[in-house]
Each structure stands twice: as structure tokens, then as C-alpha cells.
Motif scaffolding. Sequence first.
Motif, PDB file in Angstrom:
ATOM      1  N   PHE A  54       0.782  -1.225   0.000  1.00 11.44           N
ATOM      2  CA  PHE A  54       0.000   0.000   0.000  1.00 11.44           C
ATOM      3  C   PHE A  54       0.819   1.284   0.000  1.00 11.44           C
ATOM      4  O   PHE A  54       0.278   2.360  -0.201  1.00 11.44           O
ATOM      5  CB  PHE A  54      -0.945   0.025   1.210  1.00 11.44           C
ATOM      6  N   GLU A  55       2.126   1.201   0.236  1.00 12.86           N
ATOM      7  CA  GLU A  55       2.886   2.436   0.337  1.00 12.86           C
ATOM      8  C   GLU A  55       4.350   2.213  -0.003  1.00 12.86           C
ATOM      9  O   GLU A  55       4.803   1.083  -0.174  1.00 12.86           O
ATOM     10  CB  GLU A  55       2.779   3.019   1.743  1.00 12.86           C
ATOM     11  N   ALA A  56       5.061   3.319  -0.130  1.00 12.25           N
ATOM     12  CA  ALA A  56       6.498   3.289  -0.370  1.00 12.25           C
ATOM     13  C   ALA A  56       7.200   3.801   0.880  1.00 12.25           C
ATOM     14  O   ALA A  56       6.918   4.904   1.344  1.00 12.25           O
ATOM     15  CB  ALA A  56       6.848   4.156  -1.573  1.00 12.25           C
ATOM     16  N   GLU A  57       8.093   2.993   1.432  1.00 12.39           N
ATOM     17  CA  GLU A  57       8.779   3.348   2.668  1.00 12.39           C
ATOM     18  C   GLU A  57      10.204   3.809   2.353  1.00 12.39           C
ATOM     19  O   GLU A  57      10.949   3.093   1.681  1.00 12.39           O
ATOM     20  CB  GLU A  57       8.822   2.143   3.605  1.00 12.39           C
ATOM     21  N   PRO A  58      10.607   4.984   2.821  1.00 12.95           N
ATOM     22  CA  PRO A  58      11.962   5.471   2.559  1.00 12.95           C
ATOM     23  C   PRO A  58      13.024   4.467   2.997  1.00 12.95           C
ATOM     24  O   PRO A  58      12.879   3.800   4.030  1.00 12.95           O
ATOM     25  CB  PRO A  58      12.039   6.750   3.389  1.00 12.95           C
ATOM     26  N   ALA A  59      14.078   4.345   2.205  1.00 13.55           N
ATOM     27  CA  ALA A  59      15.155   3.395   2.503  1.00 13.55           C
ATOM     28  C   ALA A  59      16.473   3.983   2.007  1.00 13.55           C
ATOM     29  O   ALA A  59      16.512   5.067   1.416  1.00 13.55           O
ATOM     30  CB  ALA A  59      14.878   2.048   1.840  1.00 13.55           C
ATOM     31  N   ASP A  60      17.553   3.263   2.274  1.00  8.81           N
ATOM     32  CA  ASP A  60      18.840   3.587   1.664  1.00  8.81           C
ATOM     33  C   ASP A  60      19.435   2.277   1.169  1.00  8.81           C
ATOM     34  O   ASP A  60      18.808   1.224   1.273  1.00  8.81           O
ATOM     35  CB  ASP A  60      19.762   4.299   2.653  1.00  8.81           C
ATOM     36  N   HIS A  61      20.660   2.334   0.627  1.00  8.06           N
ATOM     37  CA  HIS A  61      21.189   1.122  -0.002  1.00  8.06           C
ATOM     38  C   HIS A  61      21.491   0.018   1.014  1.00  8.06           C
ATOM     39  O   HIS A  61      21.672  -1.136   0.628  1.00  8.06           O
ATOM     40  CB  HIS A  61      22.425   1.433  -0.850  1.00  8.06           C
ATOM     41  N   MET A  62      21.514   0.349   2.306  1.00  5.25           N
ATOM     42  CA  MET A  62      21.746  -0.675   3.324  1.00  5.25           C
ATOM     43  C   MET A  62      20.442  -1.346   3.784  1.00  5.25           C
ATOM     44  O   MET A  62      20.440  -2.496   4.208  1.00  5.25           O
ATOM     45  CB  MET A  62      22.450  -0.054   4.542  1.00  5.25           C
ATOM     46  N   THR A  63      19.334  -0.619   3.685  1.00  7.35           N
ATOM     47  CA  THR A  63      18.061  -1.150   4.197  1.00  7.35           C
ATOM     48  C   THR A  63      17.085  -1.521   3.089  1.00  7.35           C
ATOM     49  O   THR A  63      15.966  -1.922   3.364  1.00  7.35           O
ATOM     50  CB  THR A  63      17.385  -0.112   5.112  1.00  7.35           C
ATOM     51  N   ILE A  64      17.506  -1.384   1.843  1.00  6.87           N
ATOM     52  CA  ILE A  64      16.594  -1.636   0.739  1.00  6.87           C
ATOM     53  C   ILE A  64      16.316  -3.121   0.581  1.00  6.87           C
ATOM     54  O   ILE A  64      17.194  -3.965   0.797  1.00  6.87           O
ATOM     55  CB  ILE A  64      17.159  -1.030  -0.562  1.00  6.87           C
ATOM     56  N   ARG A  65      15.066  -3.456   0.262  1.00  6.87           N
ATOM     57  CA  ARG A  65      14.634  -4.846   0.136  1.00  6.87           C
ATOM     58  C   ARG A  65      13.684  -4.977  -1.053  1.00  6.87           C
ATOM     59  O   ARG A  65      12.953  -4.054  -1.370  1.00  6.87           O
ATOM     60  CB  ARG A  65      13.911  -5.313   1.409  1.00  6.87           C
ATOM     61  N   TYR A  66      13.664  -6.151  -1.651  1.00  8.52           N
ATOM     62  CA  TYR A  66      12.745  -6.427  -2.751  1.00  8.52           C
ATOM     63  C   TYR A  66      11.309  -6.469  -2.237  1.00  8.52           C
ATOM     64  O   TYR A  66      11.064  -7.054  -1.188  1.00  8.52           O
ATOM     65  CB  TYR A  66      13.109  -7.776  -3.381  1.00  8.52           C
ATOM     66  N   PRO A  67      10.368  -5.860  -2.978  1.00  7.88           N
ATOM     67  CA  PRO A  67      10.523  -5.009  -4.153  1.00  7.88           C
ATOM     68  C   PRO A  67      10.847  -3.570  -3.750  1.00  7.88           C
ATOM     69  O   PRO A  67      10.452  -3.126  -2.680  1.00  7.88           O
ATOM     70  CB  PRO A  67       9.148  -5.097  -4.816  1.00  7.88           C
ATOM     71  N   PHE A  68      11.535  -2.874  -4.608  1.00  5.49           N
ATOM     72  CA  PHE A  68      12.050  -1.553  -4.259  1.00  5.49           C
ATOM     73  C   PHE A  68      12.060  -0.652  -5.486  1.00  5.49           C
ATOM     74  O   PHE A  68      11.852  -1.117  -6.612  1.00  5.49           O
ATOM     75  CB  PHE A  68      13.479  -1.681  -3.720  1.00  5.49           C
ATOM     76  N   ARG A  69      12.312   0.624  -5.262  1.00  5.48           N
ATOM     77  CA  ARG A  69      12.492   1.547  -6.382  1.00  5.48           C
ATOM     78  C   ARG A  69      13.550   2.571  -6.021  1.00  5.48           C
ATOM     79  O   ARG A  69      13.508   3.149  -4.933  1.00  5.48           O
ATOM     80  CB  ARG A  69      11.193   2.270  -6.726  1.00  5.48           C
ATOM     81  N   CYS A  70      14.476   2.779  -6.940  1.00  4.48           N
ATOM     82  CA  CYS A  70      15.461   3.856  -6.816  1.00  4.48           C
ATOM     83  C   CYS A  70      15.149   4.887  -7.898  1.00  4.48           C
ATOM     84  O   CYS A  70      14.848   4.510  -9.030  1.00  4.48           O
ATOM     85  CB  CYS A  70      16.882   3.329  -7.033  1.00  4.48           C
ATOM     86  N   THR A  71      15.239   6.163  -7.551  1.00  7.90           N
ATOM     87  CA  THR A  71      14.898   7.208  -8.515  1.00  7.90           C
ATOM     88  C   THR A  71      15.954   8.310  -8.506  1.00  7.90           C
ATOM     89  O   THR A  71      16.397   8.750  -7.447  1.00  7.90           O
ATOM     90  CB  THR A  71      13.529   7.839  -8.182  1.00  7.90           C
ATOM     91  N   PHE A  72      16.342   8.712  -9.691  1.00 11.04           N
ATOM     92  CA  PHE A  72      17.205   9.880  -9.874  1.00 11.04           C
ATOM     93  C   PHE A  72      16.334  10.954 -10.504  1.00 11.04           C
ATOM     94  O   PHE A  72      15.804  10.777 -11.610  1.00 11.04           O
ATOM     95  CB  PHE A  72      18.389   9.548 -10.785  1.00 11.04           C
ATOM     96  N   ALA A  73      16.153  12.066  -9.807  1.00 12.82           N
ATOM     97  CA  ALA A  73      15.254  13.122 -10.264  1.00 12.82           C
ATOM     98  C   ALA A  73      16.021  14.404 -10.532  1.00 12.82           C
ATOM     99  O   ALA A  73      16.357  15.136  -9.593  1.00 12.82           O
ATOM    100  CB  ALA A  73      14.161  13.364  -9.236  1.00 12.82           C
ATOM    101  N   PRO A  74      16.313  14.698 -11.784  1.00  7.77           N
ATOM    102  CA  PRO A  74      16.996  15.957 -12.114  1.00  7.77           C
ATOM    103  C   PRO A  74      16.002  17.114 -12.091  1.00  7.77           C
ATOM    104  O   PRO A  74      14.791  16.923 -11.972  1.00  7.77           O
ATOM    105  CB  PRO A  74      17.517  15.708 -13.534  1.00  7.77           C
ATOM    106  N   GLU A  75      16.540  18.307 -12.229  1.00  7.14           N
ATOM    107  CA  GLU A  75      15.690  19.507 -12.234  1.00  7.14           C
ATOM    108  C   GLU A  75      15.174  19.753 -13.650  1.00  7.14           C
ATOM    109  O   GLU A  75      15.419  20.776 -14.267  1.00  7.14           O
ATOM    110  CB  GLU A  75      16.493  20.700 -11.721  1.00  7.14           C
ATOM    111  N   ARG A  76      14.464  18.772 -14.147  1.00 10.46           N
ATOM    112  CA  ARG A  76      13.875  18.784 -15.483  1.00 10.46           C
ATOM    113  C   ARG A  76      12.586  17.979 -15.412  1.00 10.46           C
ATOM    114  O   ARG A  76      12.376  17.230 -14.459  1.00 10.46           O
ATOM    115  CB  ARG A  76      14.819  18.111 -16.502  1.00 10.46           C
ATOM    116  N   PRO A  77      11.738  18.056 -16.423  1.00  5.96           N
ATOM    117  CA  PRO A  77      10.571  17.156 -16.453  1.00  5.96           C
ATOM    118  C   PRO A  77      11.027  15.755 -16.862  1.00  5.96           C
ATOM    119  O   PRO A  77      10.703  15.247 -17.935  1.00  5.96           O
ATOM    120  CB  PRO A  77       9.656  17.805 -17.506  1.00  5.96           C
TER     121      PRO A  77
END
Length: 201
Positions: A44-67
Motif C-alpha cells: 500500500f505504500e512506499a517506505e523510505p530506505a537507503d542502499h543498506m536497508t533496501i529490500r525487494y521489491p524496491f524503487r530507486c529514482t534519480f530526479a533531475p531539475e527537469r521534467p
Amino acid sequence: MCRHLCGLLTPPSEPELAEAFATSAPKRFEFWSGDVAMVNLTEFEAEPADHMTIRYPFRCTFAPERPAAVSYGERDYSATVMLDGFRLEDWNRTLTSETLPDRRYLHTPDRLDEYLTVASVSVARLWPQIERADTDLLERVAEVAGDLPRHERLDEAKLSFAAKDFDRVIELLEPLEDNLFQSDAKRLTKARKKAHKKTGR
């Protein structure tokens, strides 16, 4: 860890993959500055994580200052580059005859970096056209994006469901409604309920 081991003898390491993304995405897309964020995906939700606490299934996102946004993970270890609301693959199919490596099942840091490298070269080449896209071009890209092969529709529906974009799930699966696997049919039913609840209609 991938529940089905992804057909590999050794399951992928999410911490290793997340760390690789955090290194590769800003490096390959160095013509843009931006931030990397990581989340673990629950039902039901996305829980903040880092590379040490990340678990499947997961999502990493790189968000530049562009659309634009570059993401990786979900339930099939796929990479997605979104530009002005459309996937890089859709822009490529509209503007060029180029093909990109398969964006799915990138189980190793090397495969992930390979895709991001090729994708970043493509983005750098296409961005001037994308940035000044007129209504006609946007309509053509939308037409291409809507004409997805069945397997891509099913894949994107999974990703959109995980991202709680229920309207997009409905848009993707309704044309296939009479010929869906049970799991995809259930996803469509749930998406309709969630969308109905959200709008109150």
C-alpha cells in the motif's frame, strides 16, 4: 530478494544494485544535476530506505531539475527513463530508428550501468527535440506510447500499480480485458476499486 530468484542461480543483491544505481545514474546523466531517492515498496505504500536497508521489491529514482526521471527496481528489476511524461523508448520509436537494450531484468550492476550508459547517450541526443516539442510531436509520442505490445502493457501495468497510478493501470489493461491472466485481471479489478475510491465516483 526476488521471490522467484529471477531465474538466476544466485539471487540479486538489492543493496549492491541500489548502490550501483546511486553511483551510475548521476554519473551517466551528468549533464543534469539531481537527487537519488530509494524506497521499499509494500502493498500500500512506499517506505523510505537507503542502499543498506533496501529490500525487494524496491524503487530507486534519480530526479533531475527537469521534467524527467530515471528509476530502477520495481518487481522485475527494470530501468525506466521518463521524459516529459513519456518513456525514453516511446521518444526513440517516434524520433529515431534506434533501439535500446532491454530495460527489464537488469540483475547485475554491470547490466544496469550498460543500460544507463546507452540511455543517457540517447537522452543527450534527443533532449533538444523533446525540450521544444510542439503539440503535434507530443500527440505522435502519445500515439506511440499507447500502442504498446501486450508484454509491455502487462509490465507497465505492474509498475504503475506499484506506483499507485491506478488510472494508468486501467488505461493499460482495459484493452486486454477479455484476454488477461488471472493475476492481471485481479490487478485491473483492484485498480478500478482504488480509482473509484479515490474519485468517489
